[in-house]
Enzyme design. Structure first.
Site, PDB file in Angstrom:
ATOM      1  N   GLY A 178       0.805  -1.222   0.000  1.00 43.54           N
ATOM      2  CA  GLY A 178       0.000   0.000   0.000  1.00 43.54           C
ATOM      3  C   GLY A 178       0.832   1.264   0.000  1.00 43.54           C
ATOM      4  CB  THR A 230      -4.395 -12.104   1.881  1.00 43.83           C
ATOM      5  OG1 THR A 230      -3.231 -11.924   1.050  1.00 43.83           O
ATOM      6  CG2 THR A 230      -5.433 -11.079   1.506  1.00 43.83           C
ATOM      7  CD  GLU A 254       2.428  -3.932  -7.200  1.00 50.23           C
ATOM      8  OE1 GLU A 254       1.599  -3.064  -7.523  1.00 50.23           O
ATOM      9  OE2 GLU A 254       3.444  -4.154  -7.878  1.00 50.23           O
ATOM     10  CG  PHE A 255       2.918  -8.962 -10.706  1.00 52.95           C
ATOM     11  CD1 PHE A 255       2.768 -10.335 -10.538  1.00 52.95           C
ATOM     12  CD2 PHE A 255       1.908  -8.274 -11.366  1.00 52.95           C
ATOM     13  CE1 PHE A 255       1.647 -11.005 -11.023  1.00 52.95           C
ATOM     14  CE2 PHE A 255       0.780  -8.929 -11.859  1.00 52.95           C
ATOM     15  CZ  PHE A 255       0.650 -10.306 -11.690  1.00 52.95           C
ATOM     16  CB  CYS A 264       4.606 -13.395  -1.469  1.00 54.43           C
ATOM     17  SG  CYS A 264       4.186 -11.703  -1.042  1.00 54.43           S
ATOM     18  NE  ARG A 309       4.995 -21.993   5.269  1.00 53.09           N
ATOM     19  CZ  ARG A 309       5.120 -23.295   5.448  1.00 53.09           C
ATOM     20  NH1 ARG A 309       6.037 -23.961   4.784  1.00 53.09           N
ATOM     21  NH2 ARG A 309       4.341 -23.951   6.274  1.00 53.09           N
TER      22      ARG A 309
HETATM   23  N1  LIG Z   1       4.967  -7.659   0.485  1.00 52.35           N
HETATM   24  C1  LIG Z   1       5.074  -7.783  -0.823  1.00 52.35           C
HETATM   25  O1  LIG Z   1       6.155  -7.671  -1.376  1.00 52.35           O
HETATM   26  C2  LIG Z   1       3.853  -8.052  -1.663  1.00 52.35           C
HETATM   27  C3  LIG Z   1       3.975  -7.963  -3.063  1.00 52.35           C
HETATM   28  C4  LIG Z   1       2.844  -8.218  -3.850  1.00 52.35           C
HETATM   29  C5  LIG Z   1       1.623  -8.541  -3.250  1.00 52.35           C
HETATM   30  N2  LIG Z   1       1.552  -8.612  -1.890  1.00 52.35           N
HETATM   31  C6  LIG Z   1       0.227  -8.882  -1.306  1.00 52.35           C
HETATM   32  O2  LIG Z   1      -0.301  -7.609  -0.879  1.00 52.35           O
HETATM   33  C7  LIG Z   1      -1.053  -7.746   0.329  1.00 52.35           C
HETATM   34  C8  LIG Z   1      -0.485  -6.844   1.401  1.00 52.35           C
HETATM   35  O3  LIG Z   1       0.825  -7.272   1.692  1.00 52.35           O
HETATM   36  P1  LIG Z   1       1.800  -6.379   2.586  1.00 52.35           P
HETATM   37  O4  LIG Z   1       3.106  -7.068   2.592  1.00 52.35           O
HETATM   38  O5  LIG Z   1       1.720  -4.964   2.155  1.00 52.35           O
HETATM   39  O6  LIG Z   1       1.085  -6.525   4.025  1.00 52.35           O
HETATM   40  P2  LIG Z   1       1.382  -5.695   5.338  1.00 52.35           P
HETATM   41  O7  LIG Z   1       1.092  -6.592   6.470  1.00 52.35           O
HETATM   42  O8  LIG Z   1       2.729  -5.035   5.248  1.00 52.35           O
HETATM   43  O9  LIG Z   1       0.306  -4.495   5.298  1.00 52.35           O
HETATM   44  C9  LIG Z   1      -1.065  -4.692   5.416  1.00 52.35           C
HETATM   45  C10 LIG Z   1      -1.637  -3.546   6.233  1.00 52.35           C
HETATM   46  O10 LIG Z   1      -3.054  -3.610   6.176  1.00 52.35           O
HETATM   47  C11 LIG Z   1      -3.564  -3.130   7.410  1.00 52.35           C
HETATM   48  N3  LIG Z   1      -4.954  -3.567   7.548  1.00 52.35           N
HETATM   49  C12 LIG Z   1      -5.443  -4.830   7.596  1.00 52.35           C
HETATM   50  N4  LIG Z   1      -6.781  -4.810   7.643  1.00 52.35           N
HETATM   51  C13 LIG Z   1      -7.158  -3.512   7.630  1.00 52.35           C
HETATM   52  C14 LIG Z   1      -8.427  -2.862   7.643  1.00 52.35           C
HETATM   53  N5  LIG Z   1      -9.568  -3.563   7.654  1.00 52.35           N
HETATM   54  N6  LIG Z   1      -8.448  -1.507   7.643  1.00 52.35           N
HETATM   55  C15 LIG Z   1      -7.302  -0.792   7.616  1.00 52.35           C
HETATM   56  N7  LIG Z   1      -6.073  -1.361   7.573  1.00 52.35           N
HETATM   57  C16 LIG Z   1      -6.004  -2.713   7.578  1.00 52.35           C
HETATM   58  C17 LIG Z   1      -2.617  -3.714   8.440  1.00 52.35           C
HETATM   59  O11 LIG Z   1      -2.671  -2.988   9.665  1.00 52.35           O
HETATM   60  C18 LIG Z   1      -1.263  -3.569   7.712  1.00 52.35           C
HETATM   61  O12 LIG Z   1      -0.598  -2.373   8.055  1.00 52.35           O
HETATM   62  C19 LIG Z   1      -1.026  -9.238   0.654  1.00 52.35           C
HETATM   63  O13 LIG Z   1      -2.159  -9.835   0.078  1.00 52.35           O
HETATM   64  C20 LIG Z   1       0.231  -9.735  -0.055  1.00 52.35           C
HETATM   65  O14 LIG Z   1       0.154 -11.100  -0.393  1.00 52.35           O
HETATM   66  C21 LIG Z   1       2.629  -8.364  -1.088  1.00 52.35           C
HETATM   67  O1  LIG Z   2      16.990 -16.902  -7.750  1.00 52.54           O
HETATM   68  C1  LIG Z   2      16.485 -16.672  -6.630  1.00 52.54           C
HETATM   69  C2  LIG Z   2      15.594 -15.610  -6.392  1.00 52.54           C
HETATM   70  C3  LIG Z   2      15.071 -15.435  -5.122  1.00 52.54           C
HETATM   71  N1  LIG Z   2      15.429 -16.275  -4.115  1.00 52.54           N
HETATM   72  C4  LIG Z   2      14.826 -16.102  -2.789  1.00 52.54           C
HETATM   73  O2  LIG Z   2      13.408 -16.131  -2.936  1.00 52.54           O
HETATM   74  C5  LIG Z   2      12.784 -15.282  -1.987  1.00 52.54           C
HETATM   75  C6  LIG Z   2      11.833 -14.316  -2.683  1.00 52.54           C
HETATM   76  O3  LIG Z   2      12.572 -13.434  -3.471  1.00 52.54           O
HETATM   77  P1  LIG Z   2      11.900 -12.365  -4.447  1.00 52.54           P
HETATM   78  O4  LIG Z   2      10.958 -13.039  -5.336  1.00 52.54           O
HETATM   79  O5  LIG Z   2      13.000 -11.597  -5.065  1.00 52.54           O
HETATM   80  O6  LIG Z   2      11.198 -11.383  -3.400  1.00 52.54           O
HETATM   81  P2  LIG Z   2       9.692 -11.161  -2.920  1.00 52.54           P
HETATM   82  O7  LIG Z   2       9.649  -9.807  -2.334  1.00 52.54           O
HETATM   83  O8  LIG Z   2       9.259 -12.297  -2.065  1.00 52.54           O
HETATM   84  O9  LIG Z   2       8.811 -11.113  -4.260  1.00 52.54           O
HETATM   85  C7  LIG Z   2       8.016 -12.202  -4.689  1.00 52.54           C
HETATM   86  O10 LIG Z   2       6.747 -12.183  -4.046  1.00 52.54           O
HETATM   87  C8  LIG Z   2       6.011 -10.949  -4.254  1.00 52.54           C
HETATM   88  C9  LIG Z   2       4.764 -11.031  -3.402  1.00 52.54           C
HETATM   89  O11 LIG Z   2       3.725 -11.688  -4.012  1.00 52.54           O
HETATM   90  C10 LIG Z   2       5.726 -10.798  -5.739  1.00 52.54           C
HETATM   91  O12 LIG Z   2       4.997  -9.600  -5.965  1.00 52.54           O
HETATM   92  C11 LIG Z   2       7.045 -10.770  -6.502  1.00 52.54           C
HETATM   93  O13 LIG Z   2       6.783 -10.683  -7.911  1.00 52.54           O
HETATM   94  C12 LIG Z   2       7.817 -12.050  -6.198  1.00 52.54           C
HETATM   95  O14 LIG Z   2       9.105 -12.014  -6.823  1.00 52.54           O
HETATM   96  C13 LIG Z   2      13.917 -14.601  -1.231  1.00 52.54           C
HETATM   97  O15 LIG Z   2      14.159 -15.280  -0.034  1.00 52.54           O
HETATM   98  C14 LIG Z   2      15.101 -14.738  -2.167  1.00 52.54           C
HETATM   99  O16 LIG Z   2      16.338 -14.735  -1.496  1.00 52.54           O
HETATM  100  C15 LIG Z   2      16.305 -17.327  -4.331  1.00 52.54           C
HETATM  101  O17 LIG Z   2      16.607 -18.095  -3.432  1.00 52.54           O
HETATM  102  N2  LIG Z   2      16.819 -17.490  -5.592  1.00 52.54           N
END
Ligand SMILES: NC(=O)c1ccc[n+]([C@@H]2O[C@H](COP(=O)([O-])OP(=O)(O)OC[C@H]3O[C@@H](n4cnc5c(N)ncnc54)[C@H](O)[C@@H]3O)[C@@H](O)[C@H]2O)c1
Ligand SMILES: O=c1ccn([C@@H]2O[C@H](COP(=O)(O)OP(=O)(O)O[C@H]3O[C@H](CO)[C@@H](O)[C@H](O)[C@H]3O)[C@@H](O)[C@H]2O)c(=O)[nH]1
Length: 506
Positions: free
Chosen positions: A29, A111, A181-182, A296, A298
């Protein structure tokens, strides 16, 4: 089912977005909203969260998450240092007002994997999403576009529509979109500024498509329209889980091969390079490691497998779960190798762990492999000293305690250090668990390296100094293959790298 509270054609067409509300001020966010705001100075973006501490920190320069380049982007839009325009990025705990005023709402709440009840340990927990949508239903007095940015199980939009239909006021209309989001942590700003693609899933109705176009218009402020793909709502939801499953599957495949390389005397980096040159395979996500971590991979694979199982596709579920299975195997295999090399006992030994974050350039420790490895070696009788350049001490303690079956041993045997040298003092072995540039001895220029560490003025580790501090014999277990073993071996280190066996002698 789409939410239909009035006829499709009785409403004026959806117009340009003027106000966005993002619910959830986390890793997705915060950065996503900041980039949207800087690229759309005429759109007001308000990020809301019920976590008051998080919101307070977004309003300072000590942001709640670390991402290279994030502070600059946030300051541009938040502080109005934006071509002398007024600020257009706001952080607030007033969820209701931001929802009421917005034309478009991004759902960016967490989530996680369910921890209670049916599907616990497998299915996605949608309670945070449900709560956010209930608030929207009860607060909204005007039409809204609602966007799933959170990663959700396929068909979650149907559930959310059902809740909206039951909770909203008559005449108020919602269009649900999926826009997964990727971004990857550590490169979030780069990924957001130059995405490979933007996927927008919508219902195949005139208003569904208008809503998709309105969201696409927000992105076209900086993304080439050719990279914005509009598809079916449920394909979009599934595409996100599929992308993460395929990325993680590559890592598990290469990690499975790393076990073979160790036994055969081959080198996994050479094997990965050789296969990655095939354009059909490509070089990305083929780096062998101690196992993937992060919030993400797992959870999303487990969610995909759970969906397959609920469709009675048991072999499909088993196939995806094996990706997680190999990851667990890799972490345990790495620990077993440490024990074997250290003469089959870690009792009374002192091990230095360098790196605790699940990857470099983030302070995030969710699902980091370090939790398993540190707990495994503590259970074998070792004392462990952890150093990470960015992760806070309390965070390391909390994660290791939470992952332990014997928390009393953690209190006795864990310490968290302020420097790598402190961690390595009197150590029998150094274990590298995160690929921070400062631990590497590869292509060091003038004793410093490019990137984040240089920005923070940090020096590269002086392995000669480390050698002077350690007990003999000195072992290094490189869980990230960031070391060139030869210079270290010349200093007397015994280096064990992932997927590198001793070449057979003819
Ligand atoms: N972290 C990543 O790199 C990443 C990348 C792509 C997609 N995603 C996905 O995006 C989503 C969010 O991930 P994140 O890592 O940003 O999570 P996060 O835990 O960092 O942030 C989520 C936030 O939402 C807030 N929240 C929850 N319910 C709420 C509500 N009802 N009203 C107001 N606030 C509320 C929480 O307090 C928290 O601050 C997940 O579904 C995740 O799988 C994460
Ligand atoms: O060749 C590789 C690449 C990554 N990793 C490990 O894999 C995990 C995940 O890495 P990475 O994918 O770079 O980071 P994330 O932030 O977890 O991003 C993944 O998960 C996000 C949440 O869904 C997606 O948005 C992204 O596209 C996806 O890459 C980490 O522990 C890395 O060290 C390896 O061991 N080998």
């Amino acid at each position: 089912m789409p939410v239909t509270t009035s006829s499709e054609y009785s409403k004026p067409p959806i117009r340009k977005i003027k106000k966005i509300c993002c619910i959830g001020a986390g890793y997705v966010g915060g950065p996503t909203s900041a980039v949207m705001a800087t690229k759309n100075p005429d759109v007001q973006v308000t990020v809301v969260d019920y976590n008051e501490d998080r919101i307070a920190s977004w309003q300072t320069d000590d942001l709640p998450i670390y991402e290279p380049g994030l502070l600059n982007i946030v300051k541009l839009a938040r502080d109005g240092t934006f071509n002398n325009r007024s600020p257009n990025l706001f952080f607030s705990t007033d969820v209701d007002t931001a929802i009421a005023e917005a034309d478009l709402i991004l759902l960016s709440v967490n989530t996680p994997t369910k921890s209670l009840g049916r599907g616990a340990g497998h299915a996605s927990e949608l309670c945070y999403l449900e709560s956010a949508v209930r608030t929207i239903g009860s607060v909204a007095t005007s039409d809204k576009i609602i966007v799933e940015k959170s990663t959700v199980p396929c068909k979650a939009a149907e559930t959310l529509s059902d809740i909206l239909a039951a909770t909203s006021r008559p005449g108020v209309r919602f269009e649900l979109l999926s826009n997964p989001e990727f971004l990857a942590e550590g490169t979030a700003i780069r990924d957001l500024l130059a995405p490979d693609r933007i996927i927008i899933g919508s219902l195949d109705t005139p208003r569904g498509m208008q809503a998709a176009q309105a969201l696409a218009d927000v992105y076209t402020a900086w993304v080439d329209p050719a990279r914005i793909i509009t598809i079916n709502l449920y394909s979009s939801e599934l595409a996100k889980l599929a992308a993460n499953a395929l990325l993680a599957q590559r890592i598990s495949s290469v990690n499975a091969l790393s076990a073979m390389c160790e036994a055969l005397g081959a080198d996994i980096d050479e094997v990965a390079h050789a296969v990655g040159l095939d354009r059909r395979i490509g070089p990305a996500m083929l780096k062998a490691s101690v196992g993937f971590g992060g919030s993400c991979f797992r959870k999303d694979i487990l969610s995909l497998a759970y969906i397959a199982e609920s469709l009675h596709l048991f072999q499909v579920a088993e196939y995806w779960r094996s990706v997680v299975g190999i990851n667990e195997y890799q972490k345990d295999r790495f620990t077993r190798r440490i024990v074997k090399c250290l003469y089959d006992s870690l009792r009374s030994k002192r091990l230095a762990v360098l790196g605790f974050a699940y990857k470099k350039d983030t302070a995030d420790t969710r699902e980091t492999s370090a939790i398993t490895v540190v707990n495994n070696i503590i259970a074998e009788g070792a004392s462990v000293r952890v150093y990470d350049p960015l992760v806070k001490k309390e965070r390391v303690w909390d994660e290791v305690r939470a992952g332990s079956k014997q928390p009393e041993l953690v209190e006795e045997r864990l310490s968290v250090c302020g420097s790598a040298y402190e961690a390595c003092a009197d150590a029998d072995a150094v274990i590298i668990l995160t690929e921070w540039d400062e631990f590497s001895n590869k292509s060091v220029e003038d004793g410093r390296r490019h990137g984040t560490n240089e920005e923070k003025g940090q020096r590269c580790l002086d392995w000669g100094r480390v050698a002077g501090l350690m007990r003999k014999p000195m072992f290094v277990f490189d869980g990230r293959n960031v070391l060139d073993p030869q210079p270290l071996e010349a200093m007397g280190f015994r280096v064990e790298s992932i997927g590198k066996g001793t070449a057979p002698k003819s």
